[in-house]
Write a protein that holds these residues in place. Structure first.
Motif, PDB file in Angstrom:
ATOM      1  N   ALA A  29     -17.161  54.956  95.848  1.00  0.00           N
ATOM      2  CA  ALA A  29     -17.389  54.423  97.194  1.00  0.00           C
ATOM      3  C   ALA A  29     -17.996  53.026  97.164  1.00  0.00           C
ATOM      4  O   ALA A  29     -17.717  52.205  98.039  1.00  0.00           O
ATOM      5  N   LYS A  30     -18.816  52.743  96.152  1.00  0.00           N
ATOM      6  CA  LYS A  30     -19.549  51.472  96.121  1.00  0.00           C
ATOM      7  C   LYS A  30     -18.786  50.352  95.428  1.00  0.00           C
ATOM      8  O   LYS A  30     -18.905  49.185  95.804  1.00  0.00           O
ATOM      9  N   HIS A  31     -17.966  50.700  94.394  1.00  0.00           N
ATOM     10  CA  HIS A  31     -17.375  49.634  93.584  1.00  0.00           C
ATOM     11  C   HIS A  31     -15.885  49.773  93.279  1.00  0.00           C
ATOM     12  O   HIS A  31     -15.141  48.811  93.392  1.00  0.00           O
ATOM     13  N   ALA A  32     -15.444  50.951  92.817  1.00  0.00           N
ATOM     14  CA  ALA A  32     -14.140  51.023  92.147  1.00  0.00           C
ATOM     15  C   ALA A  32     -13.045  51.741  92.907  1.00  0.00           C
ATOM     16  O   ALA A  32     -11.867  51.619  92.551  1.00  0.00           O
ATOM     17  N   GLY A  33     -13.371  52.515  93.954  1.00  0.00           N
ATOM     18  CA  GLY A  33     -12.342  53.308  94.611  1.00  0.00           C
ATOM     19  C   GLY A  33     -11.781  54.347  93.653  1.00  0.00           C
ATOM     20  O   GLY A  33     -12.474  54.789  92.721  1.00  0.00           O
ATOM     21  N   PRO A  34     -10.506  54.750  93.798  1.00  0.00           N
ATOM     22  CA  PRO A  34      -9.914  55.756  92.901  1.00  0.00           C
ATOM     23  C   PRO A  34      -9.918  55.330  91.438  1.00  0.00           C
ATOM     24  O   PRO A  34      -9.833  56.173  90.546  1.00  0.00           O
ATOM     25  N   ALA A  35     -10.036  54.023  91.160  1.00  0.00           N
ATOM     26  CA  ALA A  35     -10.038  53.529  89.779  1.00  0.00           C
ATOM     27  C   ALA A  35     -11.369  53.805  89.076  1.00  0.00           C
ATOM     28  O   ALA A  35     -11.593  53.309  87.970  1.00  0.00           O
ATOM     29  N   VAL A  36     -12.240  54.603  89.677  1.00  0.00           N
ATOM     30  CA  VAL A  36     -13.515  54.941  89.044  1.00  0.00           C
ATOM     31  C   VAL A  36     -13.292  55.593  87.679  1.00  0.00           C
ATOM     32  O   VAL A  36     -14.116  55.442  86.758  1.00  0.00           O
ATOM     33  N   SER A  37     -12.166  56.290  87.506  1.00  0.00           N
ATOM     34  CA  SER A  37     -11.878  56.901  86.214  1.00  0.00           C
ATOM     35  C   SER A  37     -11.687  55.835  85.135  1.00  0.00           C
ATOM     36  O   SER A  37     -12.007  56.064  83.960  1.00  0.00           O
ATOM     37  N   ILE A  38     -11.147  54.669  85.521  1.00  0.00           N
ATOM     38  CA  ILE A  38     -11.020  53.561  84.564  1.00  0.00           C
ATOM     39  C   ILE A  38     -12.410  53.074  84.157  1.00  0.00           C
ATOM     40  O   ILE A  38     -12.665  52.771  82.982  1.00  0.00           O
ATOM     41  N   SER A  39     -13.330  52.990  85.140  1.00  0.00           N
ATOM     42  CA  SER A  39     -14.710  52.607  84.821  1.00  0.00           C
ATOM     43  C   SER A  39     -15.322  53.571  83.816  1.00  0.00           C
ATOM     44  O   SER A  39     -16.000  53.159  82.863  1.00  0.00           O
ATOM     45  N   PHE A  40     -15.094  54.876  84.020  1.00  0.00           N
ATOM     46  CA  PHE A  40     -15.626  55.878  83.091  1.00  0.00           C
ATOM     47  C   PHE A  40     -15.029  55.700  81.696  1.00  0.00           C
ATOM     48  O   PHE A  40     -15.732  55.830  80.683  1.00  0.00           O
ATOM     49  N   LEU A  41     -13.715  55.408  81.639  1.00  0.00           N
ATOM     50  CA  LEU A  41     -13.061  55.245  80.340  1.00  0.00           C
ATOM     51  C   LEU A  41     -13.561  54.003  79.604  1.00  0.00           C
ATOM     52  O   LEU A  41     -13.824  54.049  78.397  1.00  0.00           O
TER      53      LEU A  41
END
Length: 491
Positions: free
Chosen positions: A55-67
């Protein structure tokens, strides 16, 4: 000036640490370290971070942030695995850097980690308290504000649940790591089962349209922070990285590992792999259930998503086990923090009583100090601003460890035994791991860097006013000089 520098870079003989730590019983196996690592890494953050960062930064691409965060953490974990296999000493980065770079640099690395443990113990206990009280509130049981919040926060005087939880964990660990490991193993299995239950149920409520656009267009949030695009993913990495730093808690207990050359690499790398799979899976399912905008300012996105998709009973089960599962992170952080304090006392960098073992060969003096300070921070004082020290301090230690591989390799097979596990793609990978940690550190906000600078100055003051004068290396040098002088007089 040259003499002062020589004192700063005095290196500890690894055989001295082997002798000092030989009194700690080696009882921990691979399964214990896997449970310790998963329990510490996969803590309350797995139930909150995916939705919050989306919600704050990545949208659905949060999984990329985790990776991306996992890749950086994984590179550092390779360095940790080699260090802990070659030098299975209490204190992890502090002891290793003391051996390869010298006393002052070891102290700074250890001091940076100490911020993580003091504050993380308090934070986890506070988070457990908040979630436990939230569960009780659903059945009409409410704590008075004076006993539910720290001093100065919403009419609070003390967070009673946090105090009780920290004391219970301290009592459990004071009985020995074997007892704590058995409890940890059971709770970790329960927590993983709760996460898998969420994944199975959540998959039935996936709406593919919620993943579009997977990479939202870049723009600035109202508070000036980035959202969307690669900038949003990068901001998410810096937020998420905190979730992966728990593998240091495994290394801190390497002096109590059975066959550390095999046990430590498997425990460190195995627990990180399990954690990455669980974090990425939870992020994908959570963002598929509801649009990422729905998770803004949501303190319990997993429970909320289950309830709003018609699975209220599953939500209660998952959240109840999550509360119990927070004990695993508290046990892991308390074990690691107490071993770090023990190693400071062992070397005379802090009062020697911290380095004393009791009749059962346990560092309970150090444990008591850690729990006491955790109680003071978490139960009586508002401390939200200190959270930034956790990531900053740990990243500083990570950078020391990755560079330390270059000083370790030439000594393997010499005064340090050549370990069965070694970091692959040397000499390239240690540099990549260092740069990755540095880039994540630079992504932290200015407050995190400011607080880490203040903590660094406090650590320097303690070192020059106390540690340098009382360290075992200083006293050892004094004894050697006296012996040499006596020898000259006899001649």
């Amino acid at each position: 000036m040259g003499q002062v520098w020589q004192r700063l870079i005095r290196k500890e003989d690894p055989s001295v640490y082997e002798d000092k730590d030989s009194h700690l019983p080696r009882v921990l196996r691979v399964r214990d370290f896997l449970a310790l690592g998963v329990g510490t890494i996969v803590s309350a953050s797995i139930f909150t971070l995916p939705g919050v960062v989306a919600a704050k930064h990545a949208g659905p691409a949060v999984s990329i942030s985790f990776l991306v965060a996992a890749i950086v953490a994984g590179l550092v974990a390779f360095a940790y695995a080699e260090m802990s296999a070659a030098m299975p000493f209490a204190g992890s980065a502090y002891s290793w850097i003391n051996v390869v770079f010298g006393e002052f640099f070891g102290w700074i690395a250890g001091w940076a980690l100490l911020a993580e443990y003091f504050i993380a113990v308090a934070f986890v206990a506070s988070g457990l308290s908040a979630n436990f009280r939230g569960l009780l509130a659903t059945i009409g049981v409410n704590f008075p504000k004076a006993l539910a919040n720290p001093v100065g926060t919403d009419g609070g005087m003390v967070d009673l649940v946090a105090v009780v939880v920290m004391v219970l964990v301290g009592l459990l660990l004071s009985r020995g790591v074997s007892s704590a490991a058995r409890v940890e193993n059971i709770l970790v299995v329960m927590k993983v089962l709760a996460i898998l239950l969420f994944l199975v149920v959540g998959l039935t409520a996936i709406h593919p349209e919620n993943f579009h656009p997977f990479f939202p267009a870049y723009h600035l949030n109202a508070d000036g922070t980035p959202f969307g695009g690669w900038q949003g993913i990068y901001a998410g990495v810096s937020m998420i990285f905190l979730a992966y730093i728990g593998f240091d808690s495994i290394a801190a207990n390497s002096a109590e590992a059975i066959d550390p050359e095999k046990t430590m690499p498997r425990g460190i790398l195995g627990s990180l792999l399990i954690a990455v799979f669980l974090f990425v899976s939870v992020g994908l399912v959570l963002l598929g259930m509801f649009p990422y905008q729905d998770y803004a300012n949501n303190a319990e996105p997993v429970g909320w998503a289950l309830r709003h998709s018609g699975h209220a009973v599953v939500a209660v089960v998952v959240e109840s086990i999550a509360v119990l599962g927070m004990f695993t992170a508290l046990i892991g952080m308390s074990m690691a923090g107490s071993r770090l304090l023990y190693s400071f006392g062992r070397d005379g960098m802090l009062p020697k009583k911290l380095g004393k073992l009791n009749s059962r060969k346990l560092p309970n003096h150090a444990l008591a100090v850690l729990i006491t300070i955790g109680v003071l921070i978490g139960a009586f004082f508002p401390f939200a601003f200190l959270a930034q020290l956790i990531s900053a301090g740990t990243l500083i230690a990570f950078m020391f460890v990755t560079l330390g591989i270059y000083r370790l390799r030439p000594r393997e097979g010499q005064d340090i035994a050549k370990p069965r596990f070694r970091m692959p793609l040397y000499p390239v990978l240690p540099a990549v791991a260092f740069l990755g940690s540095l880039i994540v550190f630079l992504g932290l906000d200015i407050q995190a860097k400011l607080y880490s600078g203040v903590w660094f100055l406090i650590g320097c003051a303690i070192y020059f006013l106390y540690g340098m004068r009382h360290s075992a290396l200083t006293k050892g040098s004094a004894v050697e000089q006296e012996t040499a002088a006596l020898g000259q007089e006899k001649d």
